[in-house]
Design an enzyme around this catalytic site. Sequence first.
Site, short mmCIF file in Angstrom:
data_model
loop_
_atom_site.label_atom_id
_atom_site.label_comp_id
_atom_site.label_asym_id
_atom_site.label_seq_id
_atom_site.Cartn_x
_atom_site.Cartn_y
_atom_site.Cartn_z
CB CYS A 1 -2.33 -2.70 5.27
SG CYS A 1 -3.98 -1.96 5.11
CE LYS B 1 -3.60 -4.38 1.26
NZ LYS B 1 -4.32 -3.49 2.16
CG ASP C 1 -1.96 -1.12 1.17
OD1 ASP C 1 -1.94 -1.92 0.21
OD2 ASP C 1 -2.77 -1.21 2.10
#
Length: 222
Positions: A163, A130, A25
Amino acid sequence: MPAITAQPYPYALPAAGKLALVIIDMQRDFLEPGGFGEALGNDVSQLRAITPNIQTLQQTFRDRGWLIIQTVEGHQADLSDCPPAKRDRGQAALKIGDPGPMGRILVLGEPGNAIIPELALKADEIVIEKPGKGAFYATPLQAILQHRSITHLLFTGVTTEVCVQSTMREANDRGYECLLVEDGTASYFPEFKQATLAMMRAQGGIFGWTATTAQVLAGLSA
Ligand code: C5J
């Protein structure tokens, strides 16, 4: 056996081709003003300092032809994959799907949802989109790793305790040998990053190992 100097003890390296780099990310939505991270009230300027370390690892893996997986957190334009519990959580002025200065917040394909230019993908590299915090939930990640016979994962990216940690915990349950790169991950809360590093490697490495970028590079070139 080649190993990376790590905590709580050396991380034994597998045969060539079984180790993958996971970059979680590293998106404008989390690293730049006007995105999801700032909408949640965070100081996003703190995260970018890890970028050169991730770039070095990315280049090392590219040079060796080893697998690199990048992930992005984002939702379909109709938000059909965004549970109301996630959209409604908190009291942010801008919610997921709302228009912001970099396009719609945390929506796939919007300018703010892109990976930062310093870590841009090459044409043949894999990006996992995701909808959740963990990268295994509702994605083909497990199938991709199995198909490539990957057994060991190096984790980098943001944010450490959200995450990155969610994904590394699940990877551990799925049987992967996981190492979190200490200076390749960042949090809006430095104390949360330190706590995450400590809990990952506690109890004999209950979730895995941690090491610096320099230690990883030294281990890979030994
Ligand atoms: C968050 C992430 N922090 N990539 N996402 O919401 O860690």
